[in-house]
Scaffold this active site. Structure first.
Site, PDB file in Angstrom:
ATOM      1  N   GLU A 154       0.844  -1.194   0.000  1.00  0.00           N
ATOM      2  CA  GLU A 154       0.000   0.000   0.000  1.00  0.00           C
ATOM      3  C   GLU A 154       0.874   1.237   0.000  1.00  0.00           C
ATOM      4  OE1 GLU A 154      -3.590  -1.669   2.891  1.00  0.00           O
ATOM      5  OE2 GLU A 154      -2.164  -0.216   3.645  1.00  0.00           O
TER       6      GLU A 154
ATOM      7  N   LYS B 248       2.445   4.381   1.460  1.00  0.00           N
ATOM      8  CA  LYS B 248       2.657   4.883   2.824  1.00  0.00           C
ATOM      9  C   LYS B 248       2.573   6.397   2.754  1.00  0.00           C
ATOM     10  CE  LYS B 248       5.622   4.500   6.909  1.00  0.00           C
ATOM     11  NZ  LYS B 248       5.364   5.796   7.491  1.00  0.00           N
TER      12      LYS B 248
ATOM     13  N   ARG C 231      -1.551   9.476  11.764  1.00  0.00           N
ATOM     14  CA  ARG C 231      -2.425   8.311  11.882  1.00  0.00           C
ATOM     15  C   ARG C 231      -3.654   8.699  12.695  1.00  0.00           C
ATOM     16  NH1 ARG C 231      -0.058   2.441  13.031  1.00  0.00           N
ATOM     17  NH2 ARG C 231      -1.945   1.212  13.019  1.00  0.00           N
TER      18      ARG C 231
ATOM     19  N   ARG D   1      -1.890   8.327  17.115  1.00  0.00           N
ATOM     20  CA  ARG D   1      -1.064   7.125  17.183  1.00  0.00           C
ATOM     21  C   ARG D   1      -0.752   6.744  18.619  1.00  0.00           C
ATOM     22  NH1 ARG D   1       3.740   5.617  18.127  1.00  0.00           N
ATOM     23  NH2 ARG D   1       4.948   4.194  16.822  1.00  0.00           N
TER      24      ARG D   1
ATOM     25  N   GLU E 152      -4.870   7.496   7.487  1.00  0.00           N
ATOM     26  CA  GLU E 152      -3.855   8.529   7.603  1.00  0.00           C
ATOM     27  C   GLU E 152      -4.502   9.840   7.158  1.00  0.00           C
ATOM     28  OE1 GLU E 152      -0.936   7.642   8.849  1.00  0.00           O
ATOM     29  OE2 GLU E 152       0.563   9.073   8.157  1.00  0.00           O
TER      30      GLU E 152
ATOM     31  N   PHE F  29      -6.937   2.691   5.864  1.00  0.00           N
ATOM     32  CA  PHE F  29      -6.193   1.465   5.568  1.00  0.00           C
ATOM     33  C   PHE F  29      -6.625   0.277   6.420  1.00  0.00           C
ATOM     34  CE2 PHE F  29      -3.288   4.050   8.241  1.00  0.00           C
ATOM     35  CZ  PHE F  29      -3.161   3.218   9.355  1.00  0.00           C
TER      36      PHE F  29
ATOM     37  N   ARG G 234       4.812  -4.153  17.427  1.00  0.00           N
ATOM     38  CA  ARG G 234       5.612  -3.884  16.238  1.00  0.00           C
ATOM     39  C   ARG G 234       6.102  -5.245  15.764  1.00  0.00           C
ATOM     40  NH1 ARG G 234       7.707   0.642  14.195  1.00  0.00           N
ATOM     41  NH2 ARG G 234       7.555   1.948  16.018  1.00  0.00           N
TER      42      ARG G 234
ATOM     43  N   LYS H  36       7.647  -1.578   6.639  1.00  0.00           N
ATOM     44  CA  LYS H  36       7.653  -0.306   5.911  1.00  0.00           C
ATOM     45  C   LYS H  36       8.939  -0.195   5.118  1.00  0.00           C
ATOM     46  CE  LYS H  36       8.852   2.099  10.184  1.00  0.00           C
ATOM     47  NZ  LYS H  36       8.586   3.183  11.107  1.00  0.00           N
TER      48      LYS H  36
END
Ligand code: ATP
Length: 589
Positions: free
Chosen positions: A250, A252, A257, A272, A302, A342, A419, A425
Site C-alpha cells: 500500500e 505509505k 495516523r 497514534r 492517515e 487502511f 511492532r 515499511k
C-alpha cells in the site's frame, strides 16, 4: 488505605533500576492495596490520573508548587528557592524544607491514597483566573497533613517528576504475579491493555475477577486500541524474504495516523499514541459518518494535508497547524485534509481484530462510500509477488507524493500494540544512500550563537532503552533547522529545562541545559559510527564504545504524536549499523 504505604513503595522504587526488584516492590504494594484503589494506584504509577485518552492533565507549574511549600512550611519563598537550587528537584526540596519546620509535624489527619488521588483530580480540573490560588490551597492542605516523605511524592506526582523507571510491562508482570498466580499470565493482561488502552481498568478487573475477567476484555467503541506497528526493511529483496510469495503493498502516506470511532451518536478521533484529537479535526467529525455504511465502526487511516484543490498531498508539517485550541475553523479551511483509510477494526457489534488482513480490507472497501470531493478514500493497495512489482509500486507511490510503501501479510490478524513483521515499511529514504531516519529524544540543548542567539542552536539526542527505561545519547544535531523550526523548538523545549540531568539520561556530553526527555524529533543520517563519547548501544559492537550518527540532519518533523518511549531504540541502531557494514562489504565485492 494510608498514603504512606504508597509513598514508602515509591521511595523503595527510587532506590533501584533492577526490573526484578521493581516487580517485587510492586507485587508487595498490590497485595496491600484494597480492590477499589488498584486502578488509582496504577494510574499514578503511570504518572496519570485517568487513562491517557481521557485527556485529564496531571500537572502544575513550579511556581504554584513553590507557593504551596512556602505556605505549608511557613518558610520564606527565598528559602524554598535556595533549597530547590541545591536539591535540583522540588519534591526533594519540599521534603527538606518541611522536615525543618515544626508545622509539618502537627499533622491533624492521616492522609489516605483516596484523599491524595481525589485532590489531584480536583486540581487537574481547575482552570481560569482563580485556579492558581485554589491549586495552592488544595496542595498546601495536603502538605499540612502529610509527613515530609509523603509531601515529596505528592509534589513529584503533581510536577510529573516521579520517574521510577517502571515500564508498563513491569506493572503488568506485577499484576499477573499478584492476582493471577504468576508472571506467565502477563500476555493475557497485555492483550486486554492493547484493546482498551486503559491499564487501570485492566488492573481493577484482574483484581476483582481474576485472569478470566481480563481474558474476556474486548474492544469498545470510544476506547482507543493500541496501534499495530511495522518493522522497517531496507530493500525489496529483504521484504520478499520476510513476507513470502504474495502479499499486499500500500502507499505509505505522510500524515497523521487517525483511529476514528463512530458509535453511540458520537465520533471520536485518536492519535497514534491514543491521545484524543477529535477537536483538531471537526471536518472528520462532520464528513466521515455519512461516508461510512455502518452504524458503528472503528477505522484507521492517515489524515494528510492537501492542496486547496484537493489534488495533491502537502508535507506532514502542514498538519501541525491543526494542533491548536483556538481558531480551529480557520485552520480547517486553511489546511484542508484528506482521510485515507487502511484498516477496519470493528463494525456493527463485530470485532475484526482476529480476521486476516485481506478480509478486513475487503470489508473496509465495502463500507467506505465513494466520495466525489476527495475527502476520503481507501489507500491504494495492490498484490505483489516479486521485487520488480514492489519497485514499480514504490516508484508510483513516491511520484504520488508518498514516503514509500507499507507491506502487509494478507493472512495476519490485527496485532494491537505490537511492532512486528506482519507489517513492514519500505521508505524511500531507507533506500537512498543518505541513510535511515530515526526518531530520537531531545535530552539536551546548546545555546545558539550569531544568527541563532536566543534559541537552542544545537540539540543533544538520544535513543530509548526499554529494558532499563533510560535514554542514551547518540548525536548532536545542528543542521536541517529552519528559523521557524528553531523558534518552535525553543518554545516547546524551554518548559522542559531541568536543573540537573534526569537520572534516566546517560551521556558523556555536557550540554548547556538538560531537558526532561519527552520530545521526539526525526533525524536522517549518512552513517552510523562507533563512538567513545556517545553511549547508545554501549559495548554492543566493541567494548568501551557506543554508537554515534555521522552528519545527522533534522528532517523538519517534530514527532508530537510520539511519546519518548516510542523513540528508536539502540537495538534498531545496532541493526542499521550491521546492515551498513554488510552493504559496505557487498559493495567491495
Ligand atoms: P513512521 O515513523 O514511519 O511514521 P511509526 O513509528 O509512526 O512510523 P510504523 O508502524 O512504524 O509507525 O509505520 C507506519 C505508520 O505509517 C503508521 O503509524 C501510519 O501513521 C503511517 N501510514 C501511512 N500509510 C499507511 C498504510 N497504508 N498502512 C499503515 N500505516 C500507514
Amino acid at each position: 488505605m494510608k498514603f504512606s504505604i504508597l509513598s514508602d513503595a515509591f521511595g523503595e522504587m527510587e532506590q533501584t533500576r533492577k526490573r526484578t526488584e521493581l516487580t517485587g516492590i510492586l507485587v508487595r504494594l498490590f497485595e496491600k492495596t484494597p480492590q477499589e484503589n488498584i486502578a488509582k494506584i496504577v494510574y499514578m504509577l503511570q504518572g496519570m490520573l485517568r487513562p491517557g485518552f481521557e485527556g485529564v492533565e496531571l500537572g502544575i507549574a513550579e511556581k504554584t508548587a513553590k507557593r504551596a511549600i512556602a505556605k505549608s512550611s511557613g518558610a520564606p519563598a527565598s528559602e524554598v528557592d535556595r533549597t530547590y537550587k541545591k536539591e535540583g528537584d522540588l519534591g526533594a526540596a519540599a521534603q527538606k524544607v518541611l522536615q525543618s519546620k515544626t508545622q509539618s509535624t502537627l499533622a491533624s489527619q492521616e492522609i489516605t491514597v483516596e484523599r491524595v488521588y481525589e485532590t489531584l483530580l480536583k486540581i487537574a480540573g481547575l482552570s481560569g483566573s482563580r485556579s492558581q490560588d485554589l491549586k495552592v490551597r488544595h496542595i498546601s492542605s495536603l502538605l499540612n497533613d502529610a509527613d515530609a516523605t509523603e509531601s515529596k511524592f505528592i509534589l513529584k506526582l503533581l510536577l510529573r517528576t516521579l520517574r521510577l523507571g517502571i515500564a508498563e510491562n513491569t506493572i503488568m508482570d506485577a499484576l499477573a504475579a499478584a492476582y493471577a498466580g504468576s508472571k506467565e499470565s502477563r500476555p493475557v493482561l497485555e492483550a486486554a491493555y492493547n484493546v482498551s488502552s486503559d491499564l487501570g481498568r485492566v488492573a481493577e478487573t484482574v483484581a476483582a475477577l481474576g485472569i478470566d475477567g481480563v481474558a474476556a476484555f474486548d474492544l469498545e467503541v470510544n476506547s482507543p486500541i493500541r496501534p499495530m506497528l511495522a518493522d522497517r526493511v531496507k530493500s525489496e529483496a529483504d521484504a520478499l524474504k520476510k513476507m513470502g510469495v504474495s502479499f499486499s503493498a500500500e502507499y505509505k502516506l505522510d500524515g497523521e495516523r487517525v483511529q476514528i470511532h463512530i458509535g453511540g451518536g458520537r465520533v471520536k478521533v485518536f492519535s497514534r499514541s491514543n491521545e484524543e484529537i477529535t477537536s483538531y479535526y471537526p471536518d472528520i467529525v462532520e464528513n466521515i459518518p455519512p461516508l461510512i455504511d455502518a452504524k458503528e465502526a472503528i477505522l484507521e487511516g492517515e489524515a494528510v494535508a492537501m492542496t486547496h484543490d484537493m489534488t495533491e498531498f502537502r508535507p506532514f508539517q502542514e498538519l501541525m497547524h491543526r494542533r491548536r485550541k483556538y481558531k480551529v475553523s480557520q485552520a480547517v479551511s486553511e489546511y484542508p485534509i484528506s482521510v485515507n483509510f487502511f484498516d477496519l477494526l470493528y463494525v456493527d457489534s463485530q470485532s475484526l481484530l482476529d480476521d486476516p488482513y485481506m478480509a478486513r480490507r475487503k470489508r473496509l472497501e465495502k463500507i467506505v462510500k465513494h466520495d466525489g470531493d476527495g475527502f476520503s478514500r481507501c489507500i491504494k493497495r495492490v498484490t505483489v509477488t516479486s521485487e520488480d512489482e514492489i519497485s514499480e509500486f514504490m516508484e508510483e507511490s513516491v511520484a504520488a507524493g508518498c514516503e514509500g510503501l507499507m507491506l502487509k501479510a494478507d493472512d495476519s490478524p490485527y496485532q494491537a500494540g505490537a511492532r512486528g513483521s506482519h507489517w513492514l515499511k519500505l521508505k524511500r529514504e531507507y533506500k537512498e544512500n543518505l541513510g535511515d531516519s530515526l526518531d530520537l529524544v531531545v535530552i539536551g540543548g546548546f545555546f545558539g550563537k550569531g544568527k541563532r542567539t536566543g534559541v537552542y542552536g544545537t540539540l543533544l539526542l538520544a535513543t530509548y532503552e526499554p529494558d532499563t527505561d533510560t535514554y542514551s545519547s547518540i548525536c548532536k544535531v545542528g543542521t536541517g533547522f529552519s528559523d521557524e523550526d528553531l523558534d518552535r523548538l525553543y518554545q516547546i523545549l524551554s518548559p522542559k529545562v531541568m536543573l540537573k540531568r534526569d537520572a534516566r539520561i546517560q551521556s558523556g556530553m555536557e550540554p548547556d541545559v538538560w531537558f526532561v526527555p519527552e520530545l521526539v524529533i526525526e533525524i536522517v543520517t549518512s552513517e552510523i559510527t562507533l563512538s567513545p563519547t556517545h553511549l547508545s548501544a554501549m559495548d554492543a559492537v566493541r567494548k568501551g564504545y557506543g554508537m554515534a550518527l555521522r552528519f545527522p540532519k533534522f528532517t523538519g518533523r517534530i514527532r508530537e504524536e510520539k511519546a519518548a518511549e516510542d523513540a528508536s531504540t539502540s537495538e534498531e541502531v545496532i541493526t542499521l549499523y550491521r546492515g551498513q557494514v554488510k552493504t559496505a562489504a557487498g559493495d567491495a565485492d
